[in-house]
Motif scaffolding. Structure first.
Motif: not given
Length: 104
Positions: A8, A11, A63-65, A67-69, A89, A93
């Motif tokens: 990714y 970022l 990807r969701d994880f 891109c959120a951090r 998840n 986290a």
């Protein structure tokens, strides 16, 4: 074993720790190692899983994880033993919280 790799780009970065680990490899669980490295602003995710055929699910969850951090210059290594997306998840986290310096 299936081996998956995702990268990714573009970022945000933060100034958290350099190393964190969460979980254990056991039936239905996984281990996650998060390390800060100079990766040109990328986050690289390396997954070894005992369950075949879930590449799209792994890509969506990671990807969701990511891109959120703020995970630029981070390598995430996942050793999976059949964990569900909810457990993935949770462990991601926990590792991110440890990396940021909080208790998990």
């Amino acid at each position: 074993m299936e081996h998956l790799q995702f990268t990714y780009d573009d970022l945000k970065a933060d100034s958290g720790g350099i190393y964190a680990i969460a979980g254990v490899v056991a039936s239905g669980d996984l281990e996650i190692l998060v390390e800060r490295e100079e990766l040109g602003g990328r986050c690289e995710v390396d997954i070894s899983t005992s369950v075949q055929g879930f590449e799209q699910t792994w890509e969506a969850v990671t990807r969701d994880f990511v891109c959120a951090r703020a995970l630029a210059n981070t390598r995430i290594t996942i050793n999976d033993s059949g964990a569900t997306p909810a457990v993935v998840n949770l462990r991601l986290a926990q590792a991110a919280q440890k990396l940021a310096g909080g208790a998990a």
